[in-house]
Scaffold this active site. Structure first.
Site, short mmCIF file in Angstrom:
data_model
loop_
_atom_site.label_atom_id
_atom_site.label_comp_id
_atom_site.label_asym_id
_atom_site.label_seq_id
_atom_site.Cartn_x
_atom_site.Cartn_y
_atom_site.Cartn_z
N LYS A 1 0.86 -1.18 0.00
CA LYS A 1 0.00 0.00 0.00
C LYS A 1 0.89 1.23 0.00
CE LYS A 1 -4.56 0.62 0.27
NZ LYS A 1 -5.56 -0.25 -0.39
N VAL B 1 -18.27 2.02 -4.58
CA VAL B 1 -18.56 0.67 -4.09
C VAL B 1 -19.93 0.61 -3.41
CG1 VAL B 1 -17.83 -1.16 -2.50
CG2 VAL B 1 -16.12 0.08 -3.84
N GLY B 2 -20.18 1.53 -2.51
CA GLY B 2 -21.44 1.53 -1.78
C GLY B 2 -22.65 1.65 -2.69
N GLY C 1 -20.26 5.95 -2.05
CA GLY C 1 -19.34 6.19 -3.15
C GLY C 1 -19.50 5.11 -4.19
N GLY D 1 -21.70 4.95 3.47
CA GLY D 1 -20.82 5.31 2.37
C GLY D 1 -21.43 4.95 1.04
#
Length: 372
Positions: free
Chosen positions: A86, A182-183, A180, A178
């Site tokens: 990451k 994905v949500g 966004g 959330g």
């Protein structure tokens, strides 16, 4: 939230056997970032480039390490020839010289010679990865946003969790924190399968858009995790499930896309003690990783089936947890570590961080997934 110190980071690095932490700085560009490579036993580390303003560089390092370690376990359980990595750029993503900062960060990624493969993450976009890709040999997220596949894996995991409670998606009440990419994808899928979807987001426009498109029920952001529903699905930032939330949760199922959603690992046992069925985030949200792996290895054919197979892994974890009265996170971690350690037996393992870095530098990233 407790602020991490430099001493904490050094201890964390030693205790968790991280292969490499790279602190990056370019004063002229205004770059302050970190690249964390947790483990490359299964293959080169892959993980998103996160752009976010942290209270300190130490906090940025701590977040990168936690996320990288989760990526190792996620890849292992998904059966992928990848390790965990990451990187985080410690800056507000709305910064004026965004491109200059991304290019400066890309040059540090390139210096790792392929040990770390970057992708899209919080605060970055496909366009950002295109820019990074001008300076880095291998990047992911070039063929589109993988969020649909992340959401698909989460929905499959929700189906398995409901199955464990003798329920189905049709008629289930699901609260999504959330909305966004994905949500919103998850909300569409769940609503299409007959679920009653409740949603909240820090951005009121996203909520209004979801209400208009899918007819979700809008809930206040401060109350969404405590809603009177069957399933709570955090799909935004991590660390949102803490003691207060667990004590007040009315849902019997916790499954979401948010990375590291538990504020600390001991809370997995608290969920188990309360009888809350929990599919760990690094299992449920692996669809995005499967998508970017398919992209970099040119094997998109059959991708949806491989994402749907997340359900089999989730079912196995929940079954083992129930039969042993063990929390699902402990079960999933034990399974992932067994996979990594099993692979490690068949290749020399670098004895020290210095030797690992030296070997990677001398080979200039020449080892592929099959060599690990």
């Amino acid at each position: 939230m407790t602020t991490a110190s430099s001493a904490d980071i050094i201890d964390d690095f030693s205790n968790r056997d991280f292969e490499q932490i790279v602190l990056c700085r370019d004063p002229e560009a205004g770059l302050e970032s970190v690249i964390a490579v947790h483990d490359t036993t299964l293959g080169p580390s892959l993980g998103g480039v996160r752009m976010r303003a942290y209270s300190s560089q130490a906090d940025a390092v701590a977040d990168a390490m936690n996320l990288a370690q989760a990526m190792t376990y996620k890849a292992a359980l998904a059966g992928l020839p990848l390790g965990g990595g990451k990187s985080v750029i410690n800056v507000d993503p709305r910064v004026a010289n965004r491109d200059e900062i991304l290019v400066a960060h890309a040059k540090y990624i390139a210096a790792l010679g392929g040990r770390y493969i970057p992708g899209v993450d919080m605060g970055t976009s496909v366009r950002d990865l295109e820019l990074i890709g001008r300076h880095v040999d291998v990047v992911s997220s070039q063929r589109g946003d993988p969020s649909y596949f992340t959401a698909r894996g989460v929905v499959r995991s929700i189906e398995v969790a409901l199955e464990a409670c003798d329920r189905s998606v049709d008629g289930a009440r699901v609260a999504i924190q959330g909305l966004g990419n994905v949500g919103l994808h998850a909300a569409r899928m769940l609503a299409g399968a007959g679920a009653q979807v409740f949603g909240a987001d820090i951005d009121p426009q996203r909520v209004r858009g979801a209400v208009d498109e899918i007819s979700i029920t809008a809930v206040d952001l401060d109350e969404i995790l405590l809603s009177d529903v069957d399933v709570v699905a955090p799909c935004a930032g991590g660390g949102v499930i803490d003691e207060r939330v667990i004590a007040g949760m009315r849902a019997s199922i916790l499954v979401g896309a948010a990375n590291n959603m538990l504020a600390h690992s001991a809370l997995a046992r608290d969920l188990c003690d309360r009888g809350i069925v929990h599919v760990p985030d690094f299992v449920a949200n692996a669809g995005g990783l499967l998508a970017v792996e398919a992209e970099i290895h040119d094997r998109e054919q059959g991708l949806e089936g491989r994402v749907d197979a997340i359900a089999d892994t989730a079912r196995d974890i929940l079954s083992r947890a129930a039969s042993t009265d063990t929390d699902s996170v402990s079960v999933a971690l034990a399974m992932a570590i067994e996979i990594v350690e099993g692979k490690r037996k068949y290749r020399p393992y670098f004895a020290s961080t210095i030797e690992r870095i030296h070997t990677a530098g001398s080979s200039h990233g020449g080892r592929g997934a099959d060599d690990r």
